[in-house]
Structures are given as C-alpha cells and as structure tokens.
Design a protein around this motif. Structure first.
Motif, PDB file in Angstrom:
ATOM      1  N   UNK A 154      -3.781  -3.683  -7.261  1.00 20.32           N
ATOM      2  CA  UNK A 154      -5.184  -3.425  -7.003  1.00 20.32           C
ATOM      3  C   UNK A 154      -5.415  -1.969  -6.631  1.00 20.32           C
ATOM      4  N   UNK A 155      -6.544  -1.456  -7.087  1.00 19.53           N
ATOM      5  CA  UNK A 155      -6.923  -0.104  -6.702  1.00 19.53           C
ATOM      6  C   UNK A 155      -7.176  -0.024  -5.206  1.00 19.53           C
ATOM      7  N   UNK A 156      -7.689  -1.097  -4.625  1.00 14.89           N
ATOM      8  CA  UNK A 156      -8.004  -1.093  -3.198  1.00 14.89           C
ATOM      9  C   UNK A 156      -6.764  -0.816  -2.353  1.00 14.89           C
ATOM     10  N   UNK A 157      -5.642  -1.413  -2.706  1.00 13.97           N
ATOM     11  CA  UNK A 157      -4.403  -1.198  -1.953  1.00 13.97           C
ATOM     12  C   UNK A 157      -3.967   0.259  -2.049  1.00 13.97           C
ATOM     13  N   UNK A 158      -4.063   0.830  -3.260  1.00  9.06           N
ATOM     14  CA  UNK A 158      -3.676   2.236  -3.432  1.00  9.06           C
ATOM     15  C   UNK A 158      -4.634   3.168  -2.707  1.00  9.06           C
ATOM     16  N   UNK A 159      -5.919   2.825  -2.676  1.00  8.78           N
ATOM     17  CA  UNK A 159      -6.897   3.668  -1.981  1.00  8.78           C
ATOM     18  C   UNK A 159      -6.614   3.692  -0.484  1.00  8.78           C
ATOM     19  N   UNK A 160      -6.262   2.553   0.094  1.00  8.19           N
ATOM     20  CA  UNK A 160      -5.933   2.512   1.529  1.00  8.19           C
ATOM     21  C   UNK A 160      -4.795   3.479   1.829  1.00  8.19           C
ATOM     22  N   UNK A 161      -3.752   3.436   1.012  1.00  7.57           N
ATOM     23  CA  UNK A 161      -2.635   4.348   1.215  1.00  7.57           C
ATOM     24  C   UNK A 161      -3.057   5.793   0.969  1.00  7.57           C
ATOM     25  N   UNK A 162      -3.792   6.026  -0.095  1.00  9.79           N
ATOM     26  CA  UNK A 162      -4.199   7.381  -0.414  1.00  9.79           C
ATOM     27  C   UNK A 162      -5.037   8.018   0.676  1.00  9.79           C
ATOM     28  N   UNK A 163      -5.940   7.250   1.255  1.00  4.78           N
ATOM     29  CA  UNK A 163      -6.757   7.796   2.347  1.00  4.78           C
ATOM     30  C   UNK A 163      -5.914   8.116   3.569  1.00  4.78           C
ATOM     31  N   UNK A 164      -4.935   7.265   3.851  1.00  5.52           N
ATOM     32  CA  UNK A 164      -4.050   7.541   4.988  1.00  5.52           C
ATOM     33  C   UNK A 164      -3.239   8.809   4.740  1.00  5.52           C
ATOM     34  N   UNK A 165      -2.783   8.996   3.512  1.00  3.49           N
ATOM     35  CA  UNK A 165      -1.987  10.180   3.193  1.00  3.49           C
ATOM     36  C   UNK A 165      -2.858  11.433   3.179  1.00  3.49           C
ATOM     37  N   UNK A 166      -4.095  11.289   2.742  1.00  4.35           N
ATOM     38  CA  UNK A 166      -5.025  12.423   2.793  1.00  4.35           C
ATOM     39  C   UNK A 166      -5.268  12.842   4.236  1.00  4.35           C
ATOM     40  N   UNK A 167      -5.477  11.870   5.121  1.00  2.00           N
ATOM     41  CA  UNK A 167      -5.698  12.185   6.531  1.00  2.00           C
ATOM     42  C   UNK A 167      -4.476  12.830   7.160  1.00  2.00           C
ATOM     43  N   UNK A 168      -3.291  12.532   6.607  1.00  2.00           N
ATOM     44  CA  UNK A 168      -2.052  13.114   7.128  1.00  2.00           C
ATOM     45  C   UNK A 168      -1.824  14.536   6.640  1.00  2.00           C
ATOM     46  N   UNK A 169      -2.637  14.987   5.683  1.00  2.00           N
ATOM     47  CA  UNK A 169      -2.511  16.365   5.217  1.00  2.00           C
ATOM     48  C   UNK A 169      -1.988  16.551   3.820  1.00  2.00           C
TER      49      UNK A 169
END
Length: 241
Positions: A154-169
């Motif tokens: 699902x795209x939703x699962x990847x988006x959750x991870x992507x947003x967390x990684x974006x917030x991490x820098x």
C-alpha cells in the motif's frame, strides 16, 4: 559539482524530465557512463556485489567502500553510494567513511543487513536523524523504503515511513519497486524528491517522471544487461569440446 548542486538536481524538475543517475559497478563502467554525459552516478550495491563475486547483500563492508571509492576517484562527476543499511556502523563512522571516499550522497535502506528484517519506521528514522546530524549538509541522504519488497503493497504504508524519514532529515526517498500508479500519491504524500527504479516491467523514465518521480536509478539492471550483452558477443566463440 558540489553537494549543493547535486541536491539541486532533484528539485524543480519539469514533469517528464527526472534526473537520471545510472549505476556503475566498477571503474570501467563508471568512465563509460560519465563519458556519456550523465550529470552524476549512483552506485548499486547489487551490481558491485556481482562484480566482486558476491551475492547481493553479502559484500563485506570494507570491499564495498573500497569499490565505491575507486569509482568516485575515477570520474569527474558526482557519485552517490548505495551502502545498504550502513552495515551496522555508528553514524559518525559511517559519515566519516563516506566523506573520505569523496561521494556526495548515499542510499540507506530500512532493511536490516544480514537478517533482512524490516526496521520499524521509528528505528530507521532515529538512525537517519543521527546520520544527518553527523553529516550536516555534506551528504545527500536518500532514504530507501523497502515495504514493497517485504510484503507491503500500500502507498499508505510507504507514506508513513517516508514522512518519518523526511522529518528525520532525509533529502529524498526511494520506495523501491513501488507500483508506478502509486508514485503520484507517494510523491505528494511524502513531499520529498522521489527516486523511482527503472525496470523492464515499468514505464520508461519519462513516464515515471510525469507520474511524479524526480530521480531515476536502475539498481543492478545495467550490470545485468551488460553481462547479457557480453554473453551474446562471445556466443559461439568458445572452442568445441
């Protein structure tokens, strides 16, 4: 080209015109690709593994770093390095080793090296944040998202991870093997330059760019094609036994 210029390659892309970063697996292939006019290169860990005689994921870290260093020194264009999950190195050591190689960026995946365990989003985000703190702006950190390889669809699962990684820098995200029709939702939902993989079963790079990809890499695909071409060239040359 500086790290800042390499980073800028990923932004403001015209739809249908993603930056294409082919993947050299040794010095000879790097020189061919740089000579073809590509603005930068991105090494594939699987391609380097094959060139050194290892299975994908089995290259000793010192050999991987040495191979990447040879490539980076051999060409005048920037090189980003696929270093799997960082090989368990502490962020400070990892960053020091990458900078010593002369690379401008790295891929860091959320699959744990060796066990093939998919890390939790929080666990990987913490590691990325520590790498970013050590690197400052000196490296482009491309956060690979492996959910599509590990059973998630699902795209939703990847988006959750992507947003967390974006917030991490992280500077960019790489949801490897994401279905092309997921790319628009991933690019919009994460909000970072998105790396799509060029693959025979996917549309061409221009179409992936129109869908929202800012960057195209090929994993070991070019190395595989090159070996197939070599096999064709020597077909029939071997003496009959």
């Amino acid at each position: 080209m500086t790290v800042e210029q390499f980073r800028a390659l990923h932004h403001g892309r015209v739809p249908g015109d993603p930056v294409i970063l082919p993947g050299p697996w040794d010095v000879a292939s790097a020189r061919v690709l740089a000579g073809a006019g590509f603005p930068a290169l991105a090494t594939p860990s699987a391609g380097i593994a094959a060139s050194l005689g290892y299975a994908d994921g089995a290259t000793p870290p010192d050999e991987m770093f040495a191979a990447v260093g040879r490539i980076a020194r051999a060409v005048d264009v920037p090189v980003s390095a696929d270093i799997e999950d960082g090989y368990g190195l502490a962020p400070a050591e990892l960053v020091d080793r990458l900078l010593a190689l002369g690379v401008v960026g790295c891929n860091l995946e959320d699959t744990e090296h060796g066990t093939k365990r998919l890390k939790s989003p929080a666990e990987q985000a913490d590691y990325l944040a520590a790498v970013r703190q050590e690197a400052g702006d000196r490296l482009f950190v491309n956060a690979r998202i492996d959910t599509y390889l590990r059973g998630g669809r699902t795209a939703e699962e990847a988006v959750v991870r992507g947003r967390a990684y974006a917030a991490a820098g992280a500077d960019g995200v790489y949801p490897i093997m994401a279905a092309p029709d997921h790319i628009p939702a991933l690019a919009e939902g994460i909000g970072l330059p998105l790396n799509a993989v060029g693959h025979p079963k996917f549309p061409p790079p221009e179409e992936l760019g129109r869908l929202g990809a800012a960057r195209i890499t090929f994993g070991p695909g070019l190395q595989v094609k090159a070996m197939e071409a070599l096999g064709g060239l020597v077909q029939g040359m071997a003496p009959q036994r």
